[in-house]
Design a protein around this motif. Structure first.
Motif, PDB file in Angstrom:
ATOM      1  N   VAL A  29     -35.670 -11.352  27.286  1.00 42.26           N
ATOM      2  CA  VAL A  29     -36.263 -10.014  27.245  1.00 42.26           C
ATOM      3  C   VAL A  29     -36.221  -9.340  28.621  1.00 42.26           C
ATOM      4  O   VAL A  29     -35.921  -9.953  29.626  1.00 42.26           O
ATOM      5  CB  VAL A  29     -37.724 -10.095  26.758  1.00 42.26           C
ATOM      6  CG1 VAL A  29     -37.795 -10.795  25.413  1.00 42.26           C
ATOM      7  CG2 VAL A  29     -38.610 -10.847  27.767  1.00 42.26           C
TER       8      VAL A  29
ATOM      9  N   THR B 275     -33.915  -5.279  24.437  1.00 36.53           N
ATOM     10  CA  THR B 275     -34.750  -6.453  24.141  1.00 36.53           C
ATOM     11  C   THR B 275     -34.947  -6.627  22.638  1.00 36.53           C
ATOM     12  O   THR B 275     -34.798  -7.735  22.100  1.00 36.53           O
ATOM     13  CB  THR B 275     -36.106  -6.346  24.857  1.00 36.53           C
ATOM     14  OG1 THR B 275     -35.918  -6.599  26.258  1.00 36.53           O
ATOM     15  CG2 THR B 275     -37.105  -7.351  24.303  1.00 36.53           C
ATOM     16  N   LYS B 276     -35.320  -5.556  21.936  1.00 31.00           N
ATOM     17  CA  LYS B 276     -35.534  -5.657  20.486  1.00 31.00           C
ATOM     18  C   LYS B 276     -34.289  -6.165  19.782  1.00 31.00           C
ATOM     19  O   LYS B 276     -34.350  -7.057  18.922  1.00 31.00           O
ATOM     20  CB  LYS B 276     -35.929  -4.304  19.904  1.00 31.00           C
ATOM     21  CG  LYS B 276     -36.093  -4.321  18.378  1.00 31.00           C
ATOM     22  CD  LYS B 276     -36.355  -2.929  17.825  1.00 31.00           C
ATOM     23  CE  LYS B 276     -36.579  -2.986  16.308  1.00 31.00           C
ATOM     24  NZ  LYS B 276     -35.353  -3.476  15.603  1.00 31.00           N
TER      25      LYS B 276
ATOM     26  N   LEU C 254     -40.283  -2.337  26.284  1.00 31.62           N
ATOM     27  CA  LEU C 254     -41.109  -1.560  25.361  1.00 31.62           C
ATOM     28  C   LEU C 254     -40.342  -0.362  24.812  1.00 31.62           C
ATOM     29  O   LEU C 254     -40.480  -0.019  23.631  1.00 31.62           O
ATOM     30  CB  LEU C 254     -42.385  -1.088  26.057  1.00 31.62           C
ATOM     31  CG  LEU C 254     -43.537  -2.077  26.151  1.00 31.62           C
ATOM     32  CD1 LEU C 254     -44.773  -1.394  26.720  1.00 31.62           C
ATOM     33  CD2 LEU C 254     -43.856  -2.706  24.804  1.00 31.62           C
TER      34      LEU C 254
ATOM     35  N   TYR D 247     -38.397  -0.897  21.733  1.00 34.42           N
ATOM     36  CA  TYR D 247     -39.173  -0.989  20.495  1.00 34.42           C
ATOM     37  C   TYR D 247     -39.727   0.358  20.041  1.00 34.42           C
ATOM     38  O   TYR D 247     -40.165   0.496  18.911  1.00 34.42           O
ATOM     39  CB  TYR D 247     -40.339  -1.959  20.677  1.00 34.42           C
ATOM     40  CG  TYR D 247     -39.930  -3.410  20.714  1.00 34.42           C
ATOM     41  CD1 TYR D 247     -39.632  -4.099  19.543  1.00 34.42           C
ATOM     42  CD2 TYR D 247     -39.841  -4.098  21.920  1.00 34.42           C
ATOM     43  CE1 TYR D 247     -39.270  -5.431  19.570  1.00 34.42           C
ATOM     44  CE2 TYR D 247     -39.473  -5.434  21.962  1.00 34.42           C
ATOM     45  CZ  TYR D 247     -39.187  -6.087  20.784  1.00 34.42           C
ATOM     46  OH  TYR D 247     -38.814  -7.407  20.812  1.00 34.42           O
TER      47      TYR D 247
ATOM     48  N   PHE E 205     -46.742  -1.556  22.500  1.00 33.04           N
ATOM     49  CA  PHE E 205     -46.891  -2.924  22.010  1.00 33.04           C
ATOM     50  C   PHE E 205     -47.069  -2.941  20.493  1.00 33.04           C
ATOM     51  O   PHE E 205     -46.679  -3.903  19.829  1.00 33.04           O
ATOM     52  CB  PHE E 205     -48.087  -3.605  22.679  1.00 33.04           C
ATOM     53  CG  PHE E 205     -47.838  -4.026  24.104  1.00 33.04           C
ATOM     54  CD1 PHE E 205     -46.912  -5.005  24.402  1.00 33.04           C
ATOM     55  CD2 PHE E 205     -48.546  -3.443  25.144  1.00 33.04           C
ATOM     56  CE1 PHE E 205     -46.682  -5.414  25.709  1.00 33.04           C
ATOM     57  CE2 PHE E 205     -48.329  -3.831  26.455  1.00 33.04           C
ATOM     58  CZ  PHE E 205     -47.391  -4.820  26.740  1.00 33.04           C
TER      59      PHE E 205
ATOM     60  N   ASP F  23     -45.489  -1.370  18.426  1.00 40.00           N
ATOM     61  CA  ASP F  23     -44.192  -1.259  17.775  1.00 40.00           C
ATOM     62  C   ASP F  23     -43.443  -2.588  17.724  1.00 40.00           C
ATOM     63  O   ASP F  23     -42.387  -2.675  17.087  1.00 40.00           O
ATOM     64  CB  ASP F  23     -43.324  -0.234  18.513  1.00 40.00           C
ATOM     65  CG  ASP F  23     -43.916   1.164  18.477  1.00 40.00           C
ATOM     66  OD1 ASP F  23     -44.460   1.540  17.421  1.00 40.00           O
ATOM     67  OD2 ASP F  23     -43.853   1.873  19.508  1.00 40.00           O
ATOM     68  N   VAL F  24     -43.958  -3.600  18.418  1.00 42.70           N
ATOM     69  CA  VAL F  24     -43.270  -4.899  18.473  1.00 42.70           C
ATOM     70  C   VAL F  24     -43.617  -5.702  17.221  1.00 42.70           C
ATOM     71  O   VAL F  24     -44.793  -5.973  16.965  1.00 42.70           O
ATOM     72  CB  VAL F  24     -43.672  -5.688  19.733  1.00 42.70           C
ATOM     73  CG1 VAL F  24     -42.916  -7.016  19.793  1.00 42.70           C
ATOM     74  CG2 VAL F  24     -43.403  -4.861  20.996  1.00 42.70           C
TER      75      VAL F  24
ATOM     76  N   HIS G 222     -41.392 -11.043  16.351  1.00 38.83           N
ATOM     77  CA  HIS G 222     -40.858 -11.125  17.709  1.00 38.83           C
ATOM     78  C   HIS G 222     -41.857 -11.800  18.642  1.00 38.83           C
ATOM     79  O   HIS G 222     -41.466 -12.606  19.510  1.00 38.83           O
ATOM     80  CB  HIS G 222     -40.505  -9.736  18.216  1.00 38.83           C
ATOM     81  CG  HIS G 222     -39.255  -9.184  17.604  1.00 38.83           C
ATOM     82  ND1 HIS G 222     -38.383  -8.351  18.278  1.00 38.83           N
ATOM     83  CD2 HIS G 222     -38.714  -9.347  16.370  1.00 38.83           C
ATOM     84  CE1 HIS G 222     -37.380  -8.034  17.493  1.00 38.83           C
ATOM     85  NE2 HIS G 222     -37.563  -8.621  16.321  1.00 38.83           N
ATOM     86  N   TYR G 223     -43.144 -11.478  18.492  1.00 40.43           N
ATOM     87  CA  TYR G 223     -44.166 -12.177  19.276  1.00 40.43           C
ATOM     88  C   TYR G 223     -44.129 -13.672  18.964  1.00 40.43           C
ATOM     89  O   TYR G 223     -44.217 -14.518  19.862  1.00 40.43           O
ATOM     90  CB  TYR G 223     -45.555 -11.619  18.975  1.00 40.43           C
ATOM     91  CG  TYR G 223     -45.849 -10.286  19.596  1.00 40.43           C
ATOM     92  CD1 TYR G 223     -45.626 -10.059  20.959  1.00 40.43           C
ATOM     93  CD2 TYR G 223     -46.383  -9.245  18.834  1.00 40.43           C
ATOM     94  CE1 TYR G 223     -45.914  -8.831  21.530  1.00 40.43           C
ATOM     95  CE2 TYR G 223     -46.677  -8.019  19.403  1.00 40.43           C
ATOM     96  CZ  TYR G 223     -46.440  -7.810  20.749  1.00 40.43           C
ATOM     97  OH  TYR G 223     -46.723  -6.601  21.316  1.00 40.43           O
TER      98      TYR G 223
END
Length: 221
Positions: free
Chosen positions: A40, A46-47, A95, A98, A102, A104-105, A109-110
């Motif tokens: 990331v 990243t997404k 961010l 996404y 946060f 929107d994550v 993914h978390y």
């Protein structure tokens, strides 16, 4: 015939480089892919990178090691003390990929980031994000060493004789850092002239790709 073991260095949100690299490597169902962390931040995707790794997990045996950037991401998400530093070191770009928040994550993914391993230990190699502390057993290694300490060519070989394959310490040359007992494959994928590196641990062939869609192969020097 058993599949290959393929180590991928710090991806840092470089989704096009990852797609190009995976096409070049042509991952097969019996391959084991070890992602060395820092998937990331910094780069624009990243997404997209995590989406691709979740897809890859369905296609082969994927092992994901937690890097310091995943650690910062999760800490920042929880309102921890690394929110400010993380935003200045690639968190803002993460961010934005996404949608800017946060919220929107996706939880998936978390969960993927939380699932990150401290290391992967095989009879021939040890895979870790950053470094190892000499004389400390592998299962007792501190997080500071595993995710934060830079690699130098002064590190002694690991006592078992296993080779240590790691990322985290960026090589501006675009070439892996290789010295007795160690291979560092963070080749600055997010930088203008950087490369994303994959090491076939059986043949020692290096596969590399960049965000522009170019690829190259060779052997670590």
């Amino acid at each position: 015939m058993p599949g290959r073991t393929l180590a991928i260095g710090d991806i840092h949100g470089c989704d096009h480089a990852l797609d190009t690299l995976l096409t070049e490597v042509d991952v097969q169902p019996d391959d084991t892919v070890v992602v060395l962390g820092d998937a990331v931040d910094r780069g624009p995707g990243t997404k997209q990178v995590i989406d691709r790794l979740l897809q890859l997990r369905q296609q082969c045996h994927l092992l994901f090691i937690m890097g310091n950037h995943e650690e910062m991401f999760l800490n920042a998400m929880a309102g921890g003390e690394w929110l400010g530093p993380w935003m200045m070191h690639g968190g803002r770009e993460a961010l934005e990929s996404y949608g800017g928040s946060f919220d929107d994550v996706p939880e998936e993914h978390y969960e993927f980031m939380r699932s990150g391993l401290n290391y992967v230990d095989t009879p021939r190699d040890i895979f870790v994000h950053a470094n190892l502390t000499p004389s400390v057993p592998l299962e007792q290694q501190p997080g500071q060493a595993l995710r934060w300490e830079r690699l130098t060519a002064m590190e002694p070989p690991w006592p078992t004789g296993q080779r240590v394959i790691c990322g985290h310490s960026p090589q501006m040359s675009g070439d892996p850092l290789v010295f007795p007992g160690w291979v560092g494959i963070d080749t600055m994928a997010y930088a203008k002239h950087g490369w994303l590196t994959c090491l076939d641990t059986g043949t020692n062939i290096i596969y590399q790709a960049n965000q522009s869609g170019h690829s190259r192969t060779g052997y670590p020097q």
